[in-house]
Design an enzyme around this catalytic site. Structure first.
Site, PDB file in Angstrom:
ATOM      1  CB  ALA A   9      -0.941   0.000   1.209  1.00 26.67           C
ATOM      2  N   GLY A  10       2.176   1.094  -0.049  1.00 26.42           N
ATOM      3  CA  GLY A  10       3.065   2.255  -0.108  1.00 26.42           C
ATOM      4  C   GLY A  10       3.317   2.683  -1.550  1.00 26.42           C
ATOM      5  CB  THR A 121      17.903   1.817  -0.216  1.00 25.11           C
ATOM      6  OG1 THR A 121      18.429   3.108  -0.518  1.00 25.11           O
ATOM      7  CG2 THR A 121      18.358   1.433   1.179  1.00 25.11           C
ATOM      8  CG  ASP A 122      20.942   4.601  -3.747  1.00 25.16           C
ATOM      9  OD1 ASP A 122      20.144   4.735  -2.802  1.00 25.16           O
ATOM     10  OD2 ASP A 122      21.175   5.510  -4.571  1.00 25.16           O
ATOM     11  CD  GLU A 123      18.986   6.738   1.222  1.00 27.28           C
ATOM     12  OE1 GLU A 123      19.180   7.020   2.416  1.00 27.28           O
ATOM     13  OE2 GLU A 123      18.004   7.141   0.581  1.00 27.28           O
ATOM     14  CE1 TYR A 146      14.884   3.193   4.490  1.00 28.25           C
ATOM     15  CE2 TYR A 146      16.536   4.502   3.331  1.00 28.25           C
ATOM     16  CZ  TYR A 146      15.513   3.570   3.308  1.00 28.25           C
ATOM     17  OH  TYR A 146      15.120   2.996   2.117  1.00 28.25           O
ATOM     18  CE  LYS A 150      15.420  -1.117   2.819  1.00 31.53           C
ATOM     19  NZ  LYS A 150      14.133  -1.848   2.638  1.00 31.53           N
ATOM     20  CG  ASN A 175      16.940   9.338  -3.899  1.00 35.97           C
ATOM     21  OD1 ASN A 175      18.071   8.879  -3.791  1.00 35.97           O
ATOM     22  ND2 ASN A 175      16.376  10.083  -2.968  1.00 35.97           N
TER      23      ASN A 175
HETATM   24  P1  NAD Z   1       6.619   3.689   1.675  1.00 34.67           P
HETATM   25  O1  NAD Z   1       7.069   4.328   2.932  1.00 34.67           O
HETATM   26  O2  NAD Z   1       5.862   4.485   0.669  1.00 34.67           O
HETATM   27  O3  NAD Z   1       5.703   2.414   2.016  1.00 34.67           O
HETATM   28  C1  NAD Z   1       6.044   1.491   3.010  1.00 34.67           C
HETATM   29  C2  NAD Z   1       4.877   0.515   3.154  1.00 34.67           C
HETATM   30  O4  NAD Z   1       5.227  -0.456   4.143  1.00 34.67           O
HETATM   31  C3  NAD Z   1       3.594   1.188   3.625  1.00 34.67           C
HETATM   32  O5  NAD Z   1       2.490   0.679   2.876  1.00 34.67           O
HETATM   33  C4  NAD Z   1       3.487   0.774   5.085  1.00 34.67           C
HETATM   34  O6  NAD Z   1       2.150   0.719   5.562  1.00 34.67           O
HETATM   35  C5  NAD Z   1       4.145  -0.595   5.050  1.00 34.67           C
HETATM   36  N1  NAD Z   1       4.692  -0.986   6.363  1.00 34.67           N
HETATM   37  C6  NAD Z   1       5.503  -0.252   7.165  1.00 34.67           C
HETATM   38  N2  NAD Z   1       5.771  -0.930   8.299  1.00 34.67           N
HETATM   39  C7  NAD Z   1       5.125  -2.134   8.198  1.00 34.67           C
HETATM   40  C8  NAD Z   1       5.031  -3.272   9.040  1.00 34.67           C
HETATM   41  N3  NAD Z   1       5.657  -3.309  10.235  1.00 34.67           N
HETATM   42  N4  NAD Z   1       4.307  -4.320   8.623  1.00 34.67           N
HETATM   43  C9  NAD Z   1       3.674  -4.287   7.417  1.00 34.67           C
HETATM   44  N5  NAD Z   1       3.703  -3.241   6.588  1.00 34.67           N
HETATM   45  C10 NAD Z   1       4.436  -2.161   6.968  1.00 34.67           C
HETATM   46  O7  NAD Z   1       7.922   3.045   1.030  1.00 34.67           O
HETATM   47  P2  NAD Z   1       8.387   3.012  -0.493  1.00 34.67           P
HETATM   48  O8  NAD Z   1       8.966   4.325  -0.844  1.00 34.67           O
HETATM   49  O9  NAD Z   1       7.310   2.425  -1.316  1.00 34.67           O
HETATM   50  O10 NAD Z   1       9.594   1.985  -0.383  1.00 34.67           O
HETATM   51  C11 NAD Z   1       9.368   0.589  -0.505  1.00 34.67           C
HETATM   52  C12 NAD Z   1      10.674  -0.133  -0.261  1.00 34.67           C
HETATM   53  O11 NAD Z   1      11.656   0.345  -1.183  1.00 34.67           O
HETATM   54  C13 NAD Z   1      11.260   0.088   1.117  1.00 34.67           C
HETATM   55  O12 NAD Z   1      11.808  -1.128   1.565  1.00 34.67           O
HETATM   56  C14 NAD Z   1      12.350   1.137   0.910  1.00 34.67           C
HETATM   57  O13 NAD Z   1      13.385   0.989   1.856  1.00 34.67           O
HETATM   58  C15 NAD Z   1      12.822   0.764  -0.491  1.00 34.67           C
HETATM   59  N6  NAD Z   1      13.397   1.869  -1.276  1.00 34.67           N
HETATM   60  C16 NAD Z   1      12.674   3.016  -1.479  1.00 34.67           C
HETATM   61  C17 NAD Z   1      13.224   4.036  -2.267  1.00 34.67           C
HETATM   62  C18 NAD Z   1      12.456   5.308  -2.543  1.00 34.67           C
HETATM   63  O14 NAD Z   1      13.002   6.218  -3.203  1.00 34.67           O
HETATM   64  N7  NAD Z   1      11.204   5.439  -2.140  1.00 34.67           N
HETATM   65  C19 NAD Z   1      14.508   3.890  -2.815  1.00 34.67           C
HETATM   66  C20 NAD Z   1      15.205   2.701  -2.570  1.00 34.67           C
HETATM   67  C21 NAD Z   1      14.636   1.685  -1.808  1.00 34.67           C
HETATM   68  P1  TYD Z   2      14.640  12.314   0.353  1.00 35.98           P
HETATM   69  O1  TYD Z   2      13.535  12.438  -0.644  1.00 35.98           O
HETATM   70  O2  TYD Z   2      14.305  12.384   1.798  1.00 35.98           O
HETATM   71  O3  TYD Z   2      15.421  10.981  -0.017  1.00 35.98           O
HETATM   72  P2  TYD Z   2      16.846  10.425   0.578  1.00 35.98           P
HETATM   73  O4  TYD Z   2      17.206  11.170   1.789  1.00 35.98           O
HETATM   74  O5  TYD Z   2      16.483   9.003   0.856  1.00 35.98           O
HETATM   75  O6  TYD Z   2      17.831  10.598  -0.547  1.00 35.98           O
HETATM   76  O7  TYD Z   2      15.695  13.459   0.045  1.00 35.98           O
HETATM   77  C1  TYD Z   2      16.301  13.589  -1.226  1.00 35.98           C
HETATM   78  C2  TYD Z   2      17.341  14.696  -1.109  1.00 35.98           C
HETATM   79  O8  TYD Z   2      16.661  15.938  -0.904  1.00 35.98           O
HETATM   80  C3  TYD Z   2      18.276  14.544   0.067  1.00 35.98           C
HETATM   81  O9  TYD Z   2      19.558  15.043  -0.319  1.00 35.98           O
HETATM   82  C4  TYD Z   2      17.682  15.437   1.145  1.00 35.98           C
HETATM   83  C5  TYD Z   2      17.060  16.550   0.335  1.00 35.98           C
HETATM   84  N1  TYD Z   2      15.841  17.169   0.905  1.00 35.98           N
HETATM   85  C6  TYD Z   2      15.733  18.559   0.964  1.00 35.98           C
HETATM   86  O10 TYD Z   2      16.665  19.301   0.586  1.00 35.98           O
HETATM   87  N2  TYD Z   2      14.579  19.085   1.455  1.00 35.98           N
HETATM   88  C7  TYD Z   2      13.539  18.309   1.905  1.00 35.98           C
HETATM   89  O11 TYD Z   2      12.499  18.845   2.378  1.00 35.98           O
HETATM   90  C8  TYD Z   2      13.655  16.890   1.824  1.00 35.98           C
HETATM   91  C9  TYD Z   2      12.551  15.993   2.307  1.00 35.98           C
HETATM   92  C10 TYD Z   2      14.827  16.364   1.304  1.00 35.98           C
END
Ligand code: NAD
Ligand code: TYD
Length: 339
Positions: A9-10, A121-123, A146, A150, A175
């Site tokens: 749902a995310g 994640t690349d992080e 975070y 991961k 990202n």
């Molecule tokens: P998000 O925060 O949008 O969604 C996370 C989802 O996990 C939500 O639906 C939440 O309800 C669910 N969740 C959280 N805790 C839970 C629990 N204890 N049990 C069951 N469900 C739970 O995250 P996203 O941006 O869709 O990221 C998804 C995955 O990809 C994550 O593992 C994140 O680390 C990874 N990721 C994200 C990015 C990015 O840019 N968004 C980049 C690299 C990796």
């Molecule tokens: P973010 O979207 O939080 O992703 P991540 O920290 O996982 O890379 O942030 C992306 C970049 O933008 C990061 O360098 C932090 C910066 N940032 C801002 O400058 N302002 C903001 O309000 C946020 C949320 C992030």
């Protein structure tokens, strides 16, 4: 084919389900935290292949109860995913991202799941040198709570493969951006603030580099890794065009026809990594994947989606969201970005 998806749902998980629902039966196991929004799945909610189980991945009984015996894959998205929240408090990150992953690994073994796709994640690689790129064999040295959670989860995934022979594939994405992203991450926050002519917080000097990949390109890569990735391997997924935050935000403001005066410098994030950039040669050469959506086009489409879905945005930006921003900016000098 039957898939057990966590965190569907995310942002990214819902894109995976929307794209995959006609090809597989999908059980979405999600706790529906602040980031989990059933509205993201409105398009598939009535599909006969789709079911939602509301539950916590840290609850072994609930996971075992919902996980179908012998299902084709467990696709693990569920996580606490926002760096700033992990700086405010890391506890939930350790619980969900580390303990939750181990609970799922045990359950996958007991239920004889054919493949465990772990979304990382690349992080996990931490801060790069100014012109560096992460490769799959780069050192794992996370900087933020975070990223540390991961990285730790990845270790448990590899340990399950090594110790118990579980078939695992790990993907590490840069990202993501695109529709349905919760407006706490940079791009959706900037778009939704700009839509209301509110200031956009720029952390520090804004020269931190991130490698943006459209969520649809990312999910295509996940599908390729799930179908054809080699067991035990890690694959990097990136956008191919790392950019400093200020450049991204200026481009965004041009697309939205908004003035650069909306950019508001605020105190930097603690421990802010300067550069992430991903070398995705391996997935390209082994699985034939490349990003296809040019950043400018993806950005225009994303802006349009947020403009057309203002009620979705305002539902996200109520309740818990406001409390978070109160905490987030409580110790920063700039009040300009308060909502
Ligand atoms: P998000 O925060 O949008 O969604 C996370 C989802 O996990 C939500 O639906 C939440 O309800 C669910 N969740 C959280 N805790 C839970 C629990 N204890 N049990 C069951 N469900 C739970 O995250 P996203 O941006 O869709 O990221 C998804 C995955 O990809 C994550 O593992 C994140 O680390 C990874 N990721 C994200 C990015 C990015 O840019 N968004 C980049 C690299 C990796
Ligand atoms: P973010 O979207 O939080 O992703 P991540 O920290 O996982 O890379 O942030 C992306 C970049 O933008 C990061 O360098 C932090 C910066 N940032 C801002 O400058 N302002 C903001 O309000 C946020 C949320 C992030």
């Amino acid at each position: 084919m039957t898939l057990f998806v966590t965190g569907g749902a995310g942002f990214i998980g819902s894109e995976f389900i929307r794209r995959g629902i006609s090809k597989a039966r999908i059980v979405n196991f999600d706790k529906l935290t602040y980031a989990g929004n059933p509205d993201n799945l409105a398009k598939v909610a009535g599909h006969p292949n789709y079911s939602l189980v509301v539950g916590d991945i840290c609850d072994p009984a609930a996971v075992l109860d919902a996980l179908p015996e012998g299902c084709d894959a467990l696709v693990h998205f569920a996580a606490e995913s926002h760096v700033d929240r992990s700086i405010l408090s890391a506890e939930e990150f350790v619980r969900t991202n580390v303990l939750g992953t181990q609970v799922l690994l045990d359950a996958a073994r007991h239920r004889k799941v054919a493949r465990f796709l772990h979304i990382s994640t690349d992080e996990v690689g931490g801060d790069l040198a100014p012109d560096g790129f992460f490769r799959e064999d780069s050192p794992v040295r996370p900087s933020s709570p975070y990223a540390a959670s991961k990285a730790s989860a990845e270790h448990f995934v590899r340990a399950a493969a090594h110790t118990f022979g579980l078939d695992v594939v790990i993907t590490r994405t840069s990202n993501n951006y695109g529709p349905y992203q919760f407006p706490e991450k940079l791009l959706p926050l900037a778009i939704s603030n700009a839509m209301e002519n509110r200031p956009i917080p720029v952390y520090g000097d804004g020269l931190q580099v991130r490698d943006w990949v459209h969520v649809t390109d990312n999910v295509r890569a996940l599908e390729a890794a799930l179908a054809n990735g080699k067991a035990g391997e890690t694959y990097h997924i990136g956008g191919g065009r790392p950019m400093p935050n200020l450049e991204v935000l200026r481009l965004l403001l041009r697309v939205m026809e908004k003035p650069e005066s909306l950019l508001a410098s605020v105190t930097d994030r603690l421990g802010h990594d300067r550069r992430y950039a991903v070398d995705f040669t391996k997935i390209s050469s082994e699985l034939g994947w490349r990003p296809e959506i040019p950043f400018e086009r993806g950005l225009r489409d994303t802006v349009e989606w947020y403009q057309n879905n203002a009620p979705w945005v305002s539902r996200c930006r109520s309740g818990e969201y406001r409390a978070y921003y109160e905490r987030m900016y409580a110790d920063r000098e700039s009040a300009a970005t308060r909502i």
